[in-house]
Design a protein around this motif. Structure first.
Motif, PDB file in Angstrom:
ATOM      1  N   MET A   1       0.856  -1.162   0.000  1.00  0.00           N
ATOM      2  CA  MET A   1       0.000   0.000   0.000  1.00  0.00           C
ATOM      3  C   MET A   1       0.897   1.217   0.000  1.00  0.00           C
ATOM      4  O   MET A   1       1.782   1.323   0.825  1.00  0.00           O
ATOM      5  N   SER A   2       0.648   2.129  -0.877  1.00  0.00           N
ATOM      6  CA  SER A   2       1.624   3.162  -1.128  1.00  0.00           C
ATOM      7  C   SER A   2       1.155   4.497  -0.583  1.00  0.00           C
ATOM      8  O   SER A   2       0.002   4.831  -0.708  1.00  0.00           O
ATOM      9  N   PRO A   3       2.064   5.302  -0.018  1.00  0.00           N
ATOM     10  CA  PRO A   3       1.668   6.625   0.413  1.00  0.00           C
ATOM     11  C   PRO A   3       1.378   7.557  -0.748  1.00  0.00           C
ATOM     12  O   PRO A   3       1.048   7.131  -1.833  1.00  0.00           O
ATOM     13  N   VAL A   4       1.576   8.851  -0.538  1.00  0.00           N
ATOM     14  CA  VAL A   4       1.022   9.850  -1.447  1.00  0.00           C
ATOM     15  C   VAL A   4       1.911  10.125  -2.650  1.00  0.00           C
ATOM     16  O   VAL A   4       3.116  10.063  -2.555  1.00  0.00           O
ATOM     17  N   LEU A   5       1.281  10.420  -3.768  1.00  0.00           N
ATOM     18  CA  LEU A   5       1.972  10.972  -4.940  1.00  0.00           C
ATOM     19  C   LEU A   5       1.453  12.387  -5.121  1.00  0.00           C
ATOM     20  O   LEU A   5       0.313  12.593  -5.486  1.00  0.00           O
ATOM     21  N   VAL A   6       2.267  13.378  -4.843  1.00  0.00           N
ATOM     22  CA  VAL A   6       1.897  14.766  -5.073  1.00  0.00           C
ATOM     23  C   VAL A   6       2.790  15.282  -6.175  1.00  0.00           C
ATOM     24  O   VAL A   6       3.997  15.349  -6.003  1.00  0.00           O
ATOM     25  N   GLY A   7       2.237  15.612  -7.320  1.00  0.00           N
ATOM     26  CA  GLY A   7       3.066  16.038  -8.436  1.00  0.00           C
ATOM     27  C   GLY A   7       2.378  17.063  -9.295  1.00  0.00           C
ATOM     28  O   GLY A   7       1.216  17.369  -9.103  1.00  0.00           O
ATOM     29  N   ARG A   8       3.105  17.586 -10.260  1.00  0.00           N
ATOM     30  CA  ARG A   8       2.526  18.496 -11.223  1.00  0.00           C
ATOM     31  C   ARG A   8       1.562  17.708 -12.095  1.00  0.00           C
ATOM     32  O   ARG A   8       1.601  16.495 -12.188  1.00  0.00           O
ATOM     33  N   ALA A   9       0.656  18.416 -12.746  1.00  0.00           N
ATOM     34  CA  ALA A   9      -0.349  17.740 -13.552  1.00  0.00           C
ATOM     35  C   ALA A   9       0.297  16.998 -14.700  1.00  0.00           C
ATOM     36  O   ALA A   9       1.308  17.391 -15.220  1.00  0.00           O
ATOM     37  N   ARG A  10      -0.313  15.885 -15.097  1.00  0.00           N
ATOM     38  CA  ARG A  10       0.197  15.071 -16.203  1.00  0.00           C
ATOM     39  C   ARG A  10      -0.920  14.809 -17.191  1.00  0.00           C
ATOM     40  O   ARG A  10      -2.045  14.513 -16.804  1.00  0.00           O
ATOM     41  N   GLU A  11      -0.594  14.902 -18.471  1.00  0.00           N
ATOM     42  CA  GLU A  11      -1.581  14.586 -19.510  1.00  0.00           C
ATOM     43  C   GLU A  11      -1.811  13.092 -19.503  1.00  0.00           C
ATOM     44  O   GLU A  11      -0.965  12.314 -19.900  1.00  0.00           O
ATOM     45  N   GLN A  12      -2.944  12.663 -18.981  1.00  0.00           N
ATOM     46  CA  GLN A  12      -3.186  11.241 -18.816  1.00  0.00           C
ATOM     47  C   GLN A  12      -3.769  10.634 -20.075  1.00  0.00           C
ATOM     48  O   GLN A  12      -4.379  11.301 -20.883  1.00  0.00           O
ATOM     49  N   THR A  13      -3.539   9.318 -20.234  1.00  0.00           N
ATOM     50  CA  THR A  13      -4.173   8.583 -21.315  1.00  0.00           C
ATOM     51  C   THR A  13      -5.676   8.667 -21.136  1.00  0.00           C
ATOM     52  O   THR A  13      -6.191   8.386 -20.065  1.00  0.00           O
ATOM     53  N   MET A 102     -10.354   6.321  -8.132  1.00  0.00           N
ATOM     54  CA  MET A 102     -11.392   5.411  -8.587  1.00  0.00           C
ATOM     55  C   MET A 102     -11.782   4.409  -7.507  1.00  0.00           C
ATOM     56  O   MET A 102     -12.959   4.195  -7.214  1.00  0.00           O
ATOM     57  N   THR A 103     -10.785   3.782  -6.881  1.00  0.00           N
ATOM     58  CA  THR A 103     -11.071   2.759  -5.876  1.00  0.00           C
ATOM     59  C   THR A 103     -11.603   3.374  -4.585  1.00  0.00           C
ATOM     60  O   THR A 103     -12.502   2.819  -3.960  1.00  0.00           O
ATOM     61  N   MET A 104     -11.086   4.535  -4.199  1.00  0.00           N
ATOM     62  CA  MET A 104     -11.529   5.156  -2.956  1.00  0.00           C
ATOM     63  C   MET A 104     -12.953   5.660  -3.068  1.00  0.00           C
ATOM     64  O   MET A 104     -13.770   5.489  -2.157  1.00  0.00           O
ATOM     65  N   LEU A 139      -8.462   9.136   9.954  1.00  0.00           N
ATOM     66  CA  LEU A 139      -8.465   9.298   8.506  1.00  0.00           C
ATOM     67  C   LEU A 139      -7.562   8.282   7.827  1.00  0.00           C
ATOM     68  O   LEU A 139      -6.561   7.844   8.401  1.00  0.00           O
ATOM     69  N   THR A 140      -7.897   7.938   6.585  1.00  0.00           N
ATOM     70  CA  THR A 140      -7.039   7.059   5.789  1.00  0.00           C
ATOM     71  C   THR A 140      -7.060   7.479   4.331  1.00  0.00           C
ATOM     72  O   THR A 140      -8.106   7.869   3.802  1.00  0.00           O
ATOM     73  N   ASN A 141      -5.888   7.396   3.688  1.00  0.00           N
ATOM     74  CA  ASN A 141      -5.804   7.600   2.241  1.00  0.00           C
ATOM     75  C   ASN A 141      -5.670   6.265   1.520  1.00  0.00           C
ATOM     76  O   ASN A 141      -5.449   6.232   0.323  1.00  0.00           O
ATOM     77  N   GLN A 142      -5.807   5.162   2.274  1.00  0.00           N
ATOM     78  CA  GLN A 142      -5.692   3.829   1.692  1.00  0.00           C
ATOM     79  C   GLN A 142      -7.068   3.276   1.356  1.00  0.00           C
ATOM     80  O   GLN A 142      -7.913   3.134   2.248  1.00  0.00           O
ATOM     81  N   LEU A 210      -4.947  21.250  -6.056  1.00  0.00           N
ATOM     82  CA  LEU A 210      -4.772  20.096  -6.933  1.00  0.00           C
ATOM     83  C   LEU A 210      -4.594  18.874  -6.045  1.00  0.00           C
ATOM     84  O   LEU A 210      -3.600  18.744  -5.330  1.00  0.00           O
ATOM     85  N   ALA A 211      -5.567  17.973  -6.081  1.00  0.00           N
ATOM     86  CA  ALA A 211      -5.568  16.811  -5.194  1.00  0.00           C
ATOM     87  C   ALA A 211      -4.836  15.637  -5.827  1.00  0.00           C
ATOM     88  O   ALA A 211      -4.928  15.412  -7.031  1.00  0.00           O
ATOM     89  N   SER A 212      -4.122  14.890  -5.002  1.00  0.00           N
ATOM     90  CA  SER A 212      -3.454  13.683  -5.468  1.00  0.00           C
ATOM     91  C   SER A 212      -4.084  12.433  -4.874  1.00  0.00           C
ATOM     92  O   SER A 212      -3.898  11.342  -5.404  1.00  0.00           O
ATOM     93  N   GLN A 213      -4.831  12.578  -3.781  1.00  0.00           N
ATOM     94  CA  GLN A 213      -5.465  11.422  -3.150  1.00  0.00           C
ATOM     95  C   GLN A 213      -6.758  11.830  -2.470  1.00  0.00           C
ATOM     96  O   GLN A 213      -6.887  12.936  -1.940  1.00  0.00           O
ATOM     97  N   ILE A 214      -7.698  10.902  -2.493  1.00  0.00           N
ATOM     98  CA  ILE A 214      -8.955  11.029  -1.763  1.00  0.00           C
ATOM     99  C   ILE A 214      -8.756  10.449  -0.365  1.00  0.00           C
ATOM    100  O   ILE A 214      -8.071   9.434  -0.184  1.00  0.00           O
ATOM    101  N   VAL A 215      -9.378  11.060   0.630  1.00  0.00           N
ATOM    102  CA  VAL A 215      -9.265  10.614   2.020  1.00  0.00           C
ATOM    103  C   VAL A 215     -10.653  10.307   2.561  1.00  0.00           C
ATOM    104  O   VAL A 215     -11.613  11.053   2.311  1.00  0.00           O
ATOM    105  N   ARG A 216     -10.764   9.204   3.283  1.00  0.00           N
ATOM    106  CA  ARG A 216     -12.010   8.845   3.971  1.00  0.00           C
ATOM    107  C   ARG A 216     -11.820   8.913   5.482  1.00  0.00           C
ATOM    108  O   ARG A 216     -10.706   8.753   5.992  1.00  0.00           O
TER     109      ARG A 216
END
Length: 237
Positions: A1-13, A102-104, A139-142, A210-216
C-alpha cells in the motif's frame, strides 16, 4: 500500500482505467500502485475567475479530471498491457492518483479493483503505528481491501511489513483530499503550499487545490490483528 503521490499535472491517457487483478511474477501488486513509466504531466494548469472566486483548471480539462466533489485531481500517465492491466516495475512508495481516486470513491479493493465490502464490513489496512485510532477524526488515504485479498496483501505488501493495523469499519464517509495549493508566483501558476493534513470537503482553499489522493474518515470501526481478521473472514464465509 503506497503513500502519497503529489506532483505536477500530467496529460493522462484518455481511457477509463479497468477493474483488473494485478498479481505479477514479482508478487501481489496493488492495483493502485504507481508503475515505472507512469509520470506526472507537464504543467498546463490555469487559474480563472468564477462567480465564487478564483478556480484552478486544466487548459484542456474534461469531467474526468475532477472528483465527486468537484476538486481538481492530479493527472498521471498510464502504462497498461494489451489486457488493459497496469504493467511495469512497481513504485512501491507511490500511488497512481486516478486509480486511487477510482477505488476510494467507489469503495473498491485497492488490490484487484473489485467491490471491497466483506461480511465483516469494510477492511482498511495501515502500516504499523501509522494511524492513531484514539485520535479523531481517524483518517485514511488507503482504499479498502476485499475479503479475498486482505490477508495476502497484509503479508506480502512491503509497506505493511507483515504486521499491519487492521480497521474493520461499518462506515467510512468521504472526508477530503491530500495534495497541493496553487496560486500565482514568479513562475506564473505554481504550488504555493503543501498542507501536511488533508483538506476537508468544503474548505475555502479547495477551488485552487490540486488533489493527489482522496481521504475517507473511519466512522464506526474496530481495530484487530491480521490473524484475527483471517479467522473472522473464514468463519463468516
Amino acid at each position: 500500500m503506497s503513500p502519497v503521490l503529489v506532483g505536477r499535472a500530467r496529460e493522462q491517457t484518455r481511457e477509463m482505467t479497468p477493474s483488473v487483478r494485478t498479481a505479477t511474477d514479482t508478487g501481489l501488486v496493488p492495483f493502485i500502485t504507481l508503475r515505472e513509466g507512469e509520470e506526472a504531466a507537464p504543467d498546463n494548469l490555469i487559474i480563472l475567475s468564477s462567480p465564487s472566486g478564483l478556480r484552478l483548471y486544466y487548459a484542456d480539462e474534461d469531467p474526468r479530471d475532477r472528483d465527486l466533489h468537484g476538486v481538481l485531481m492530479a493527472r498521471c500517465s498510464f502504462t497498461m498491457d494489451r489486457h488493459k492491466m497496469p504493467t511495469g516495475r512497481p513504485q512501491w512508495k507511490l500511488m497512481h492518483p486516478h486509480r486511487q481516486m477510482m477505488t476510494m470513491q467507489a469503495m473498491r479493493c485497492q488490490i484487484c479493483a473489485e467491490p471491497a465490502r466483506t461480511p465483516l464490513g469494510f477492511v482498511f489496512l495501515a502500516g504499523p503505528g501509522t494511524i492513531d485510532p484514539e485520535q479523531a477524526p481517524t483518517l485514511t488515504n488507503q482504499p479498502p481491501v476485499c475479503a479475498q485479498h486482505a490477508v495476502p496483501a497484509a503479508r506480502l505488501c512491503p509497506h505493511l511489513a507483515g504486521h499491519p493495523m487492521v480497521f474493520i469499519a461499518r462506515s467510512a464517509p468521504l472526508y477530503g483530499v491530500q495534495g497541493a495549493l496553487y496560486g500565482y508566483g514568479e513562475s506564473g501558476v505554481q504550488v504555493v503550499a503543501q498542507p501536511d493534513e488533508p483538506l476537508p470537503y468544503g474548505h475555502p482553499n479547495l477551488p485552487t487545490f490540486l488533489a493527489s489522493q482522496i481521504v475517507r474518515r473511519l466512522g464506526s470501526f474496530r481495530v484487530t490483528g491480521i490473524d484475527d481478521l483471517e479467522r473472522e473472514l473464514k468463519h463468516a464465509a
